[in-house]
Design a protein around this motif. Structure first.
Motif, PDB file in Angstrom:
ATOM      1  N   HIS A 192       0.748  -1.274   0.028  1.00 23.25           N
ATOM      2  CA  HIS A 192      -0.019   0.025   0.181  1.00 23.25           C
ATOM      3  C   HIS A 192       0.923   1.240   0.141  1.00 23.25           C
ATOM      4  O   HIS A 192       1.776   1.566   0.896  1.00 23.25           O
ATOM      5  CB  HIS A 192      -0.979  -0.030   1.317  1.00 23.25           C
ATOM      6  CG  HIS A 192      -1.399   1.435   1.414  1.00 23.25           C
ATOM      7  ND1 HIS A 192      -2.484   2.091   0.756  1.00 23.25           N
ATOM      8  CD2 HIS A 192      -1.155   2.217   2.481  1.00 23.25           C
ATOM      9  CE1 HIS A 192      -2.828   3.019   1.220  1.00 23.25           C
ATOM     10  NE2 HIS A 192      -1.991   3.478   2.562  1.00 23.25           N
ATOM     11  N   ALA A 245      -4.761  -3.795  -7.022  1.00 27.96           N
ATOM     12  CA  ALA A 245      -5.352  -2.556  -7.815  1.00 27.96           C
ATOM     13  C   ALA A 245      -5.368  -1.588  -7.031  1.00 27.96           C
ATOM     14  O   ALA A 245      -5.781  -1.570  -5.737  1.00 27.96           O
ATOM     15  CB  ALA A 245      -6.755  -3.315  -8.466  1.00 27.96           C
ATOM     16  N   GLU A 246      -5.320  -0.396  -7.563  1.00 30.96           N
ATOM     17  CA  GLU A 246      -5.500   1.134  -6.751  1.00 30.96           C
ATOM     18  C   GLU A 246      -4.247   1.106  -5.526  1.00 30.96           C
ATOM     19  O   GLU A 246      -4.860   1.530  -4.527  1.00 30.96           O
ATOM     20  CB  GLU A 246      -6.691   1.314  -6.216  1.00 30.96           C
ATOM     21  CG  GLU A 246      -7.817   1.308  -7.614  1.00 30.96           C
ATOM     22  CD  GLU A 246      -9.206   1.801  -7.278  1.00 30.96           C
ATOM     23  OE1 GLU A 246      -9.582   1.340  -6.026  1.00 30.96           O
ATOM     24  OE2 GLU A 246      -9.851   2.584  -8.001  1.00 30.96           O
ATOM     25  N   CYS A 247      -3.318   0.546  -5.762  1.00 28.20           N
ATOM     26  CA  CYS A 247      -2.397   0.585  -4.648  1.00 28.20           C
ATOM     27  C   CYS A 247      -2.048   1.944  -4.222  1.00 28.20           C
ATOM     28  O   CYS A 247      -1.552   2.117  -3.072  1.00 28.20           O
ATOM     29  CB  CYS A 247      -1.076  -0.124  -5.003  1.00 28.20           C
ATOM     30  SG  CYS A 247      -0.171   0.532  -6.536  1.00 28.20           S
ATOM     31  N   GLU A 248      -2.273   2.702  -5.050  1.00 27.38           N
ATOM     32  CA  GLU A 248      -1.945   4.440  -4.799  1.00 27.38           C
ATOM     33  C   GLU A 248      -2.963   5.012  -4.128  1.00 27.38           C
ATOM     34  O   GLU A 248      -2.766   6.113  -3.633  1.00 27.38           O
ATOM     35  CB  GLU A 248      -0.995   4.790  -6.069  1.00 27.38           C
ATOM     36  CG  GLU A 248      -0.151   4.451  -6.531  1.00 27.38           C
ATOM     37  CD  GLU A 248       0.376   5.385  -7.726  1.00 27.38           C
ATOM     38  OE1 GLU A 248      -0.297   6.318  -8.096  1.00 27.38           O
ATOM     39  OE2 GLU A 248       1.572   4.976  -8.163  1.00 27.38           O
ATOM     40  N   ALA A 249      -4.199   4.393  -4.128  1.00 21.80           N
ATOM     41  CA  ALA A 249      -5.341   5.166  -3.348  1.00 21.80           C
ATOM     42  C   ALA A 249      -5.420   5.156  -2.175  1.00 21.80           C
ATOM     43  O   ALA A 249      -4.459   4.284  -1.381  1.00 21.80           O
ATOM     44  CB  ALA A 249      -6.457   4.239  -3.945  1.00 21.80           C
ATOM     45  N   ARG A 295     -12.747  -0.074   0.220  1.00 25.23           N
ATOM     46  CA  ARG A 295     -12.251  -0.280  -1.312  1.00 25.23           C
ATOM     47  C   ARG A 295     -10.906  -0.856  -0.985  1.00 25.23           C
ATOM     48  O   ARG A 295     -10.412  -1.666  -2.013  1.00 25.23           O
ATOM     49  CB  ARG A 295     -12.503   1.209  -1.733  1.00 25.23           C
ATOM     50  CG  ARG A 295     -12.160   1.004  -3.249  1.00 25.23           C
ATOM     51  CD  ARG A 295     -12.515   2.291  -4.055  1.00 25.23           C
ATOM     52  NE  ARG A 295     -12.117   2.086  -5.416  1.00 25.23           N
ATOM     53  CZ  ARG A 295     -12.674   2.980  -6.511  1.00 25.23           C
ATOM     54  NH1 ARG A 295     -13.597   3.950  -6.128  1.00 25.23           N
ATOM     55  NH2 ARG A 295     -12.254   2.823  -7.755  1.00 25.23           N
ATOM     56  N   LYS A 296     -10.065  -0.112  -0.273  1.00 24.66           N
ATOM     57  CA  LYS A 296      -8.585  -0.698  -0.158  1.00 24.66           C
ATOM     58  C   LYS A 296      -8.753  -2.263   0.437  1.00 24.66           C
ATOM     59  O   LYS A 296      -7.760  -3.080  -0.224  1.00 24.66           O
ATOM     60  CB  LYS A 296      -7.811   0.074   1.047  1.00 24.66           C
ATOM     61  CG  LYS A 296      -6.427  -0.159   1.269  1.00 24.66           C
ATOM     62  CD  LYS A 296      -5.669  -0.104   0.038  1.00 24.66           C
ATOM     63  CE  LYS A 296      -5.535   1.403  -0.525  1.00 24.66           C
ATOM     64  NZ  LYS A 296      -4.249   1.371  -1.493  1.00 24.66           N
ATOM     65  N   SER A 327      -9.318  -4.490  -2.553  1.00 21.73           N
ATOM     66  CA  SER A 327      -8.037  -4.548  -3.103  1.00 21.73           C
ATOM     67  C   SER A 327      -6.843  -5.612  -2.811  1.00 21.73           C
ATOM     68  O   SER A 327      -6.569  -6.371  -3.536  1.00 21.73           O
ATOM     69  CB  SER A 327      -7.500  -3.301  -3.448  1.00 21.73           C
ATOM     70  OG  SER A 327      -8.444  -2.543  -4.233  1.00 21.73           O
TER      71      SER A 327
END
Length: 241
Positions: free
Chosen positions: A135, A166-170, A192-193, A196
């Motif tokens: 993360h 997915a969306e590791c930068e979120a 959501r994290k 993922s």
């Protein structure tokens, strides 16, 4: 190199193992490590809450305690950002403290950046038998450019397999006081994290900011996930986690 390890409040109070792991890593990189005994808070929570007077007071305390070392290393993107980017702004119009703040900022590094770019750690002492997903915390990524450094270092850990989520930068939804003031929104973000993370079926989720990790772990457990480990990057690199 004589290095000051700035442990951070959360590490000191909630997971001291991160501090000890950071110490082992810095020593493995050949550093002489000192943990300044009087260190407290960098002032980031006060600054984020708009309490400028308190932030200035804590910044002066930290500068006085940390400016006598070759480098200052911090196992946290958010605290590093406070020292590197906010301190010079706090004292931009202060003739007495402005230069000191800039000098300290230039010598302060987040842990993985220091290990990868300054100390150039050749081999991580840790071993991890399994898979991890990483993360990227907001302050580390966006304020400090931390992206490849932790991944390069994890590739030096024997047995470790990296699975990119997915969306590791979120954002994880923590944001310090944000998660308290806007609990429902924060929960939707961290859900959501967690989705993922679950998709990767990794043995552990790893990050560089303990605030993010505590938020993620708390939500994973409340969702019924009792098996996915939640680890700080220092714990993985140093081993013994």
């Amino acid at each position: 190199m004589r290095v000051a390890l700035y442990v951070t409040c959360l590490v000191d109070l909630m997971r001291p193992s991160v501090g000890f792991a950071s110490l082992r890593l810095l020593e493995a990189a050949g550093c002489e490590v000192v943990v300044p005994p009087g260190q407290t808070c960098c002032g980031q929570p006060a600054w984020s809450a708009g309490e400028r007077t308190a932030a200035v007071h804590l910044a002066k305390k930290a500068i006085s305690e940390l400016e006598g070392y070759d480098y200052v290393v911090v196992p946290s993107g958010s605290c590093t950002d406070q020292i590197r980017n906010v301190y010079p702004r706090l004292f931009a119009d202060d003739a007495a403290w402005g230069g000191r703040a800039k000098a300290l900022a230039a010598r302060t590094y987040e842990l993985t950046t220091f290990l990868a770019e300054v100390a150039k750690l050749e081999q991580a002492p840790g071993h991890f038998e399994g898979s991890v997903t990483y993360h990227d915390s907001c302050k580390g990524l966006r304020a400090l450019g931390i992206k490849r450094q932790p991944r390069e270092l994890m590739m030096k850990v024997s047995g470790l397999e990296l699975k990119e989520m997915a969306e590791c930068e979120a954002c994880c939804g923590f944001g310090g006081a944000f998660s308290v003031k806007f609990g429902e929104v924060s929960t939707q973000i961290v859900d959501r994290k967690c989705d993922s993370i679950a998709e990767q079926k990794a043995d552990a989720v790893v990050g560089g900011d303990l605030g993010c990790l505590m938020n993620i772990e708390g939500r994973l457990r409340r969702r019924g996930d009792e098996t996915t480990r939640v680890l700080h990057i220092a714990e993985v690199l140093a081993g013994g986690s």
